[in-house]
Design a protein around this motif. Structure first.
Motif, PDB file in Angstrom:
ATOM      1  N   ALA A 129       0.817  -1.214   0.000  1.00  0.00           N
ATOM      2  CA  ALA A 129       0.000   0.000   0.000  1.00  0.00           C
ATOM      3  C   ALA A 129       0.852   1.266   0.000  1.00  0.00           C
ATOM      4  CB  ALA A 129      -0.921   0.002   1.229  1.00  0.00           C
ATOM      5  N   PHE A 130       2.145   1.119  -0.143  1.00  0.00           N
ATOM      6  CA  PHE A 130       3.067   2.252  -0.044  1.00  0.00           C
ATOM      7  C   PHE A 130       3.793   2.463  -1.369  1.00  0.00           C
ATOM      8  CE2 PHE A 130       7.550   3.445   0.779  1.00  0.00           C
ATOM      9  CZ  PHE A 130       7.346   4.737   1.246  1.00  0.00           C
ATOM     10  N   ALA A 195      10.059  -9.364  -1.340  1.00  0.00           N
ATOM     11  CA  ALA A 195      11.023  -8.663  -2.192  1.00  0.00           C
ATOM     12  C   ALA A 195      10.321  -8.026  -3.387  1.00  0.00           C
ATOM     13  CB  ALA A 195      12.112  -9.635  -2.658  1.00  0.00           C
ATOM     14  N   ASP A 196       9.345  -8.730  -3.944  1.00  0.00           N
ATOM     15  CA  ASP A 196       8.574  -8.192  -5.071  1.00  0.00           C
ATOM     16  C   ASP A 196       7.806  -6.947  -4.662  1.00  0.00           C
ATOM     17  OD1 ASP A 196       7.297  -8.320  -7.768  1.00  0.00           O
ATOM     18  OD2 ASP A 196       5.509  -8.698  -6.566  1.00  0.00           O
ATOM     19  N   ALA A 197       7.191  -6.969  -3.470  1.00  0.00           N
ATOM     20  CA  ALA A 197       6.436  -5.812  -2.983  1.00  0.00           C
ATOM     21  C   ALA A 197       7.349  -4.606  -2.793  1.00  0.00           C
ATOM     22  CB  ALA A 197       5.742  -6.156  -1.664  1.00  0.00           C
ATOM     23  N   LYS A 275      16.269 -12.292  -7.463  1.00  0.00           N
ATOM     24  CA  LYS A 275      15.269 -12.738  -8.438  1.00  0.00           C
ATOM     25  C   LYS A 275      14.379 -11.576  -8.874  1.00  0.00           C
ATOM     26  CE  LYS A 275      12.202 -16.711  -9.080  1.00  0.00           C
ATOM     27  NZ  LYS A 275      11.562 -17.870  -8.409  1.00  0.00           N
ATOM     28  N   ASN A 276      14.254 -10.560  -7.998  1.00  0.00           N
ATOM     29  CA  ASN A 276      13.449  -9.386  -8.302  1.00  0.00           C
ATOM     30  C   ASN A 276      14.293  -8.192  -8.755  1.00  0.00           C
ATOM     31  OD1 ASN A 276      10.375  -9.666  -7.511  1.00  0.00           O
ATOM     32  ND2 ASN A 276      11.527 -10.901  -6.044  1.00  0.00           N
ATOM     33  N   GLY A 277      15.530  -8.473  -9.151  1.00  0.00           N
ATOM     34  CA  GLY A 277      16.381  -7.419  -9.691  1.00  0.00           C
ATOM     35  C   GLY A 277      16.998  -6.502  -8.656  1.00  0.00           C
ATOM     36  N   ILE A 278      17.026  -6.944  -7.403  1.00  0.00           N
ATOM     37  CA  ILE A 278      17.588  -6.141  -6.309  1.00  0.00           C
ATOM     38  C   ILE A 278      18.880  -6.817  -5.866  1.00  0.00           C
ATOM     39  CG2 ILE A 278      17.178  -5.234  -3.986  1.00  0.00           C
ATOM     40  CD1 ILE A 278      14.110  -5.790  -4.640  1.00  0.00           C
TER      41      ILE A 278
END
Length: 341
Positions: A129-130, A195-197, A275-278
């Motif tokens: 939500a952010f 991680a995706d969020a 996996k999420n590009g971080i």
């Protein structure tokens, strides 16, 4: 039900352990680095200032704490920012991610008592939500409270009718265990959605988190219950071990009344973020991380402004944070970044 659902209910259900206001420290079930010394938050504040001064983040970024409990960590950071670079308090925005209303109210009251109208803290219930352009995220001991599955070869733990037992693993868990190369231990399926969020909500960020665990899987179970500073291996509270290894108590007697936790497998956490590009920017023991962040410089500044007795009293607290036989080696720091060239 699968163990992850049982653990979710234990910690976050309607009567869950973390849904109600809990005391952390001497009067509670366990200590954390935050409850030990204000210099834990002070060192992280110095890291934030360094990240801004290096140009990776700007002075108008958002500082976000996830899993703030009473809000002491963020408050300590703000106090040290005021001491080290007070102008930043005019440009930074402070946010706490907190799903429970009772905890939100407790945090708001604490910040009002500590800072009056000088500092405003915003709340969001979920990371999803952010949104913001750039942020400095911080968390202390959140990943050890993510519900997990307990796996052993091709089986996983279930809880039914107050009994714990292993049965054949479902296909989703089996696939993830294979992907992670795991055959025994705690397997958390929630790191990747988290991680995706974080990736979705912010264009550029640094995320600093502390937790206990190791970089590689230990190949065994670490799940345990903390109650009144006593540690109970979870399986010793079941009939899955031989009688001489069992505790007198049953795990159901601790349900939602005590903390249940496990060691974080940081290699799984790294995998989830990458996996999420971080990318993983840094990883170190808590002792090394706090020193690298500037703990020694903060102590030198502190020594110049307090009595010798006050300094010694604070140093005794800090020893718990950095001593290898206490938190210094057992706890690890991981730093992730998105948006770095």
């Amino acid at each position: 039900m699968k163990f992850s659902a049982y653990m979710q209910e234990w910690l976050y259900g309607n009567e869950g352990y973390y849904r109600n206001v809990r005391t952390i420290g001497k009067e509670g079930d366990f200590y954390t680095a935050v409850s030990t010394s204000m210099f834990f938050g002070g060192s992280i504040a110095k890291r934030l200032i360094s990240t801004i001064e290096s140009g990776f983040l700007t002075s108008s970024c958002t500082v976000v704490e996830i899993g703030a409990h009473k809000g002491y960590l963020l408050a300590d950071m703000i106090q040290f920012i005021y001491t080290l670079n007070p102008e930043l308090l005019q440009t930074l925005t402070f946010v706490i991610v907190e799903p429970f209303s009772a905890n939100q109210a407790m945090q708001k009251n604490y910040f009002e008592e500590a800072f009056g109208d000088a500092v405003k803290v915003l709340h969001v219930k979920r990371l999803e939500a952010f949104t913001c352009k750039e942020a400095f995220f911080v968390a202390n001991e959140i990943f050890d409270a993510f519900p997990c599955e307990l796996i052993k070869e091709d089986q996983m733990l279930f809880i039914e009718k107050d009994q714990a037992f292993f049965e054949t693993m479902d296909s989703e868990t089996k696939a993830k265990a294979k992907e992670y190369g795991m055959s025994k231990g705690e397997l958390c399926l929630e790191y990747e959605p988290f991680a995706d969020a974080m990736n979705q909500c912010c264009e550029r960020f640094e995320f600093v988190t502390f937790d206990y665990g190791d970089k590689e899987a230990r190949g065994d179970f670490s799940l345990r219950v903390y109650a009144n500073h006593q540690v109970y291996p979870f399986f010793a509270l079941t009939d899955l071990v031989e009688e001489k290894l069992r505790e007198k108590s049953d795990f159901n007697g601790f349900f939602a009344k005590a903390d249940i936790t496990y060691d974080v497998n940081f290699s799984h956490l790294f995998y989830a973020f990458e996996k999420n590009g971080i990318h993983v920017h840094d990883y170190a023991t808590q002792m090394k991380a706090l020193v690298d962040f500037g703990l020694v410089e903060l102590l030198e500044l502190f020594a110049q402004n307090v009595s010798e007795k006050q300094y010694e009293r604070e140093m005794n607290k800090i020893k718990t944070l950095i001593d290898p036989s206490f938190m210094g080696e057992r706890f690890k720091m991981a730093c992730f970044r998105k948006g770095e060239a």
